[in-house]
Write a protein that holds these residues in place. Structure first.
Motif, PDB file in Angstrom:
ATOM      1  N   ASP A 194       0.793  -1.219   0.000  1.00 28.69           N
ATOM      2  CA  ASP A 194       0.000   0.000   0.000  1.00 28.69           C
ATOM      3  C   ASP A 194       0.829   1.275   0.000  1.00 28.69           C
ATOM      4  O   ASP A 194       0.325   2.340  -0.337  1.00 28.69           O
ATOM      5  N   PHE A 195       2.091   1.199   0.421  1.00 27.95           N
ATOM      6  CA  PHE A 195       2.954   2.379   0.435  1.00 27.95           C
ATOM      7  C   PHE A 195       4.402   1.898   0.518  1.00 27.95           C
ATOM      8  O   PHE A 195       4.676   0.696   0.521  1.00 27.95           O
ATOM      9  N   ASN A 196       5.355   2.857   0.560  1.00 25.40           N
ATOM     10  CA  ASN A 196       6.785   2.495   0.491  1.00 25.40           C
ATOM     11  C   ASN A 196       7.048   1.592  -0.711  1.00 25.40           C
ATOM     12  O   ASN A 196       7.699   0.552  -0.601  1.00 25.40           O
ATOM     13  N   PHE A 197       6.542   2.009  -1.850  1.00 24.10           N
ATOM     14  CA  PHE A 197       6.651   1.155  -3.029  1.00 24.10           C
ATOM     15  C   PHE A 197       8.103   1.059  -3.496  1.00 24.10           C
ATOM     16  O   PHE A 197       8.749   2.080  -3.730  1.00 24.10           O
ATOM     17  N   PRO A 198       8.607  -0.161  -3.670  1.00 23.09           N
ATOM     18  CA  PRO A 198       9.958  -0.336  -4.194  1.00 23.09           C
ATOM     19  C   PRO A 198       9.937  -0.271  -5.719  1.00 23.09           C
ATOM     20  O   PRO A 198       8.862  -0.154  -6.324  1.00 23.09           O
ATOM     21  N   PRO A 199      11.104  -0.358  -6.371  1.00 16.33           N
ATOM     22  CA  PRO A 199      11.090  -0.518  -7.827  1.00 16.33           C
ATOM     23  C   PRO A 199      10.210  -1.709  -8.214  1.00 16.33           C
ATOM     24  O   PRO A 199      10.155  -2.717  -7.489  1.00 16.33           O
ATOM     25  N   PHE A 200       9.539  -1.596  -9.349  1.00 18.79           N
ATOM     26  CA  PHE A 200       8.583  -2.626  -9.745  1.00 18.79           C
ATOM     27  C   PHE A 200       9.242  -4.000  -9.842  1.00 18.79           C
ATOM     28  O   PHE A 200       8.590  -5.025  -9.587  1.00 18.79           O
ATOM     29  N   ALA A 201      10.505  -4.037 -10.169  1.00 25.20           N
ATOM     30  CA  ALA A 201      11.203  -5.319 -10.279  1.00 25.20           C
ATOM     31  C   ALA A 201      11.183  -6.079  -8.956  1.00 25.20           C
ATOM     32  O   ALA A 201      11.158  -7.323  -8.943  1.00 25.20           O
ATOM     33  N   GLU A 202      11.196  -5.359  -7.840  1.00 30.51           N
ATOM     34  CA  GLU A 202      11.164  -6.033  -6.534  1.00 30.51           C
ATOM     35  C   GLU A 202       9.789  -6.630  -6.264  1.00 30.51           C
ATOM     36  O   GLU A 202       9.676  -7.726  -5.690  1.00 30.51           O
ATOM     37  N   LEU A 203       8.741  -5.936  -6.661  1.00 32.18           N
ATOM     38  CA  LEU A 203       7.402  -6.510  -6.553  1.00 32.18           C
ATOM     39  C   LEU A 203       7.266  -7.723  -7.473  1.00 32.18           C
ATOM     40  O   LEU A 203       6.668  -8.742  -7.081  1.00 32.18           O
ATOM     41  N   ALA A 204       7.816  -7.611  -8.670  1.00 31.21           N
ATOM     42  CA  ALA A 204       7.759  -8.729  -9.613  1.00 31.21           C
ATOM     43  C   ALA A 204       8.476  -9.951  -9.048  1.00 31.21           C
ATOM     44  O   ALA A 204       8.039 -11.096  -9.260  1.00 31.21           O
ATOM     45  N   ALA A 205       9.565  -9.733  -8.319  1.00 31.12           N
ATOM     46  CA  ALA A 205      10.289 -10.846  -7.715  1.00 31.12           C
ATOM     47  C   ALA A 205       9.447 -11.537  -6.643  1.00 31.12           C
ATOM     48  O   ALA A 205       9.471 -12.766  -6.508  1.00 31.12           O
ATOM     49  N   GLU A 206       8.689 -10.757  -5.868  1.00 29.92           N
ATOM     50  CA  GLU A 206       7.806 -11.374  -4.875  1.00 29.92           C
ATOM     51  C   GLU A 206       6.666 -12.144  -5.553  1.00 29.92           C
ATOM     52  O   GLU A 206       6.266 -13.218  -5.079  1.00 29.92           O
ATOM     53  N   LEU A 207       6.152 -11.607  -6.650  1.00 32.41           N
ATOM     54  CA  LEU A 207       5.134 -12.341  -7.404  1.00 32.41           C
ATOM     55  C   LEU A 207       5.700 -13.657  -7.940  1.00 32.41           C
ATOM     56  O   LEU A 207       5.015 -14.690  -7.923  1.00 32.41           O
ATOM     57  N   GLN A 208       6.940 -13.610  -8.387  1.00 36.03           N
ATOM     58  CA  GLN A 208       7.569 -14.831  -8.883  1.00 36.03           C
ATOM     59  C   GLN A 208       7.734 -15.856  -7.765  1.00 36.03           C
ATOM     60  O   GLN A 208       7.594 -17.065  -7.983  1.00 36.03           O
ATOM     61  N   ARG A 209       7.986 -15.384  -6.565  1.00 34.16           N
ATOM     62  CA  ARG A 209       8.108 -16.308  -5.430  1.00 34.16           C
ATOM     63  C   ARG A 209       6.764 -16.984  -5.140  1.00 34.16           C
ATOM     64  O   ARG A 209       6.718 -18.169  -4.799  1.00 34.16           O
ATOM     65  N   ILE A 210       5.668 -16.246  -5.300  1.00 24.80           N
ATOM     66  CA  ILE A 210       4.350 -16.866  -5.177  1.00 24.80           C
ATOM     67  C   ILE A 210       4.189 -17.967  -6.214  1.00 24.80           C
ATOM     68  O   ILE A 210       3.767 -19.093  -5.910  1.00 24.80           O
ATOM     69  N   HIS A 211       4.539 -17.653  -7.454  1.00 26.24           N
ATOM     70  CA  HIS A 211       4.432 -18.657  -8.523  1.00 26.24           C
ATOM     71  C   HIS A 211       5.269 -19.895  -8.205  1.00 26.24           C
ATOM     72  O   HIS A 211       4.838 -21.034  -8.453  1.00 26.24           O
ATOM     73  N   GLN A 212       6.464 -19.686  -7.674  1.00 33.35           N
ATOM     74  CA  GLN A 212       7.329 -20.818  -7.353  1.00 33.35           C
ATOM     75  C   GLN A 212       6.716 -21.700  -6.277  1.00 33.35           C
ATOM     76  O   GLN A 212       6.750 -22.934  -6.372  1.00 33.35           O
ATOM     77  N   LEU A 213       6.143 -21.078  -5.248  1.00 32.74           N
ATOM     78  CA  LEU A 213       5.494 -21.861  -4.203  1.00 32.74           C
ATOM     79  C   LEU A 213       4.276 -22.596  -4.741  1.00 32.74           C
ATOM     80  O   LEU A 213       4.025 -23.762  -4.393  1.00 32.74           O
ATOM     81  N   GLN A 214       3.509 -21.932  -5.590  1.00 30.75           N
ATOM     82  CA  GLN A 214       2.348 -22.596  -6.173  1.00 30.75           C
ATOM     83  C   GLN A 214       2.763 -23.792  -7.018  1.00 30.75           C
ATOM     84  O   GLN A 214       2.130 -24.855  -6.948  1.00 30.75           O
TER      85      GLN A 214
END
Length: 283
Positions: free
Chosen positions: A250-270
């Motif tokens: 919701d705030f303290n947004f990092p570079p989008f690449a860091e959010l993309a990396a967390e999304l990729q971690r979700i995919h890996q766990l799934q």
């Protein structure tokens, strides 16, 4: 036509500060977006055009902020009608709200905990049933983080289970909230997770929190997801199955690449918990 996110999927919150990045992101950067209708109903101009563009490209889920399902006041029928039009306009299949209240003769601008009592079960379940009828769809309610514990005649897990059964609704299981509450209120997060009804879970949320002290965690949505929360998400997949999973920031947004990396971690766990037909393995 309503579009539900695929079962194994990772999504991001649609925040105005992220609009440029979301519009420019590759099509496969995220699987769905989630927005709060309360913040977008009636919005036009550049923001309205951006929302329309994004909802035409990606499945959109919605997470309400102001229905106040646990409040003493009647639900706002006008707001429910406007919300239904918004959900229909954007083809939203999954709508959720908080298992809390946020009004008391006006908005409190916070999510307040409901007393865990049988009377409260009946009260909030009646509001959920009314909301489902008004919105013309089944909804999910989210387990919330809380810091003061009003009167508790039953424990939190029993309260959630009773509401889901009485209202005949679904559960948006916030894994970070389980972790935060377990630390703050001294219960076992894994045991709590195991008690949640698998068949009711429509989706998951994960988020970062702030470590105020060893025994006090604050659910901020303003930091990367902690390793302990990632581990709990993995256990949720193993226990209940893979569901669409939203990364909340919701705030303290990092570079989008860091959010993309967390999304990729979700995919890996799934992927680690999925069989060839996309359903999770159960342990």
């Amino acid at each position: 036509m309503n579009r539900a996110p695929p079962v194994p999927s990772a999504g991001l919150g649609l925040r105005r500060a992220l609009l440029d990045e979301l519009l420019a992101a590759p099509a496969d950067a995220f699987d769905f977006l989630e927005c709060a209708p309360d913040n977008w109903i009636g919005v036009g101009g550049r923001y309205g055009e951006a929302l329309q563009t994004l909802s035409s490209r990606h499945a959109l889920t919605c997470h309400g902020l102001s229905l106040s399902l646990g409040g003493v006041a009647p639900l706002d029928d006008t707001f429910l009608a406007r919300t239904r039009r918004f959900l229909d306009q954007h083809g939203v299949a999954l709508y959720s709200e908080h298992l809390s209240y946020c009004t008391d003769d006006g908005h409190l601008y916070d999510l307040m905990p409901i007393p865990f009592t049988e009377e409260a079960v009946q009260h909030v379940a009646a509001h959920i049933r009314q909301a489902q009828d008004a919105l013309g769809r089944r909804i999910a309610v989210e387990n919330v983080s809380y810091y003061a514990a009003p009167y508790q005649a039953m424990d939190e897990a029993d309260f959630i289970i009773a509401v889901l059964s009485e209202a005949d609704c679904d559960l948006l299981l916030d894994v970070n909230n389980i972790y935060v509450n377990a630390i703050n209120h001294g219960y076992d997060a894994r045991s709590f997770l195991a008690r949640m009804p698998s068949a009711r879970i429509a989706s998951y949320h994960i988020a970062g929190h702030y470590d105020e002290a060893d025994d006090l965690k604050v659910d901020t949505h303003g930091a990367p997801v902690k390793d302990d929360v990632w581990s709990l998400l993995s256990l949720a997949y193993a226990t209940h199955g893979v569901r669409p999973t939203l990364l909340e920031r919701d705030f303290n947004f990092p570079p989008f690449a860091e959010l993309a990396a967390e999304l990729q971690r979700i995919h890996q766990l799934q992927s680690a918990h999925a069989t060839s037909d996309g359903q999770a393995l159960h342990g």
